[in-house]
Design an enzyme around this catalytic site. Sequence first.
Site, short mmCIF file in Angstrom:
data_model
loop_
_atom_site.label_atom_id
_atom_site.label_comp_id
_atom_site.label_asym_id
_atom_site.label_seq_id
_atom_site.Cartn_x
_atom_site.Cartn_y
_atom_site.Cartn_z
N ARG A 33 1.21 14.79 -39.10
CA ARG A 33 1.94 13.54 -39.03
C ARG A 33 1.16 12.53 -39.59
O ARG A 33 1.13 11.63 -39.87
CB ARG A 33 2.37 13.15 -37.70
CG ARG A 33 4.34 13.77 -37.35
CD ARG A 33 4.57 13.82 -35.93
NE ARG A 33 4.37 14.60 -35.44
CZ ARG A 33 4.98 14.51 -34.03
NH1 ARG A 33 5.36 13.85 -33.52
NH2 ARG A 33 4.68 15.76 -33.49
N GLU A 66 -4.62 14.01 -47.13
CA GLU A 66 -4.73 14.13 -45.32
C GLU A 66 -5.44 13.14 -45.24
O GLU A 66 -6.51 12.35 -44.92
CB GLU A 66 -6.00 15.30 -45.41
CG GLU A 66 -5.06 16.81 -44.81
CD GLU A 66 -4.47 16.91 -43.57
OE1 GLU A 66 -4.39 16.02 -43.08
OE2 GLU A 66 -5.09 17.92 -43.15
N ASP A 67 -4.84 12.86 -43.46
CA ASP A 67 -5.91 12.19 -42.45
C ASP A 67 -7.16 12.57 -42.26
O ASP A 67 -7.81 11.50 -42.39
CB ASP A 67 -5.01 11.68 -41.04
CG ASP A 67 -4.64 12.68 -40.85
OD1 ASP A 67 -5.08 14.22 -40.73
OD2 ASP A 67 -4.43 13.00 -39.66
N ASP A 76 -11.20 18.59 -39.82
CA ASP A 76 -11.85 18.35 -38.67
C ASP A 76 -12.77 20.63 -39.04
O ASP A 76 -13.58 20.67 -39.60
CB ASP A 76 -10.96 18.84 -37.48
CG ASP A 76 -12.01 18.60 -36.49
OD1 ASP A 76 -12.58 19.66 -36.21
OD2 ASP A 76 -11.30 18.38 -35.23
N ASP A 102 -3.64 10.67 -33.04
CA ASP A 102 -3.83 9.89 -32.52
C ASP A 102 -3.95 11.33 -31.46
O ASP A 102 -4.55 11.77 -31.50
CB ASP A 102 -1.49 10.79 -32.94
CG ASP A 102 -1.51 12.27 -32.06
OD1 ASP A 102 -2.63 13.04 -33.11
OD2 ASP A 102 -1.77 13.32 -30.87
N ARG A 147 -1.10 6.37 -32.46
CA ARG A 147 -1.18 5.99 -34.16
C ARG A 147 -0.83 5.09 -35.19
O ARG A 147 -0.97 4.45 -36.29
CB ARG A 147 0.49 7.07 -34.70
CG ARG A 147 0.08 8.61 -33.64
CD ARG A 147 1.11 10.04 -34.83
NE ARG A 147 1.32 10.05 -34.34
CZ ARG A 147 0.89 11.63 -34.92
NH1 ARG A 147 -0.23 11.85 -35.87
NH2 ARG A 147 0.88 12.91 -34.25
C1 PRP Z 1 -4.73 17.49 -37.60
C2 PRP Z 1 -4.79 16.42 -38.46
C3 PRP Z 1 -5.42 17.62 -39.80
C4 PRP Z 1 -5.77 18.73 -39.08
C5 PRP Z 1 -7.06 18.81 -38.54
O1 PRP Z 1 -3.50 17.30 -37.50
O2 PRP Z 1 -4.01 15.43 -39.22
O3 PRP Z 1 -4.23 18.04 -40.25
O4 PRP Z 1 -5.28 18.63 -37.22
O5 PRP Z 1 -7.78 20.17 -38.68
P1 PRP Z 1 -8.15 21.63 -39.08
O6 PRP Z 1 -9.28 21.01 -40.10
O7 PRP Z 1 -9.89 21.76 -37.76
O8 PRP Z 1 -7.22 22.12 -39.46
P2 PRP Z 1 -2.73 17.54 -35.99
O9 PRP Z 1 -2.40 19.29 -35.81
O10 PRP Z 1 -3.23 17.88 -35.14
O11 PRP Z 1 -1.19 17.02 -36.67
P3 PRP Z 1 -0.17 15.35 -36.39
O12 PRP Z 1 -0.93 15.58 -38.37
O13 PRP Z 1 0.41 15.81 -36.87
O14 PRP Z 1 -1.26 14.89 -35.93
#
Ligand code: PRP
Length: 183
Positions: free
Chosen positions: A45, A101-102, A105, A161, A167
């Site tokens: 999201r 992507e936001d 990580d 979030d 958010r």
């Molecule tokens: C977060 C973010 C990325 C992902 C990055 O999503 O939006 O999609 O984690 O992490 P990584 O590089 O360690 O894989 P999240 O699962 O928190 O879901 P959301 O976007 O719905 O908040």
Amino acid sequence: MPTRPYVIDEMISAKTIAARVEELAREITAHFQDTNKLVVVGLLRGSFVFIADLVRELDLPVEVDFMEASSYGDATHSSREVRILKDLRGEIAGRDVLVVEDIVDTGHTLKHVLTLLKARKPARIEVCALLDKPTRREVAIKATWTGFEIPDRFVVGYGIDFAQRNRNLPHIGAVRFTDGDDQ
Ligand code: PRP
């Protein structure tokens, strides 16, 4: 679920984000200038605010689609299972695709999504991530365009979030817990 008490310190202002989104959009527009119709894929999201601002700055014909991925971490392992909770509505074979992507990580989510999308044989596929935490990376992957590299802080706002809260903050903030423990 109750969370520990925290405050949010502003890390990147709404104005700074807006200026960077304009720059990114200019570069992306130049890159895809000859596109027939760019498919902009938001990863839900967290990307919903960023993609809304970014597409409005793109001077290109665009189609907007969404995917939702969820990652299950295992503290003792660097490999993670990424599940697709929502797939694209449209086909991308032979199309130009921009994944939005936001935050990148560990990189597992983006790697999984890119592997899946590349198997569908798009003509071109690139990634634009608003935030990058390079020190957290577990798999070698980098977005084509990155808004801001940030340190390893828990961030919220502009779509991102903390336990489904914050958010809707217009800026990016860093969470600081106020109960005396470190994050
Ligand atoms: C977060 C973010 C990325 C992902 C990055 O999503 O939006 O999609 O984690 O992490 P990584 O590089 O360690 O894989 P999240 O699962 O928190 O879901 P959301 O976007 O719905 O908040």
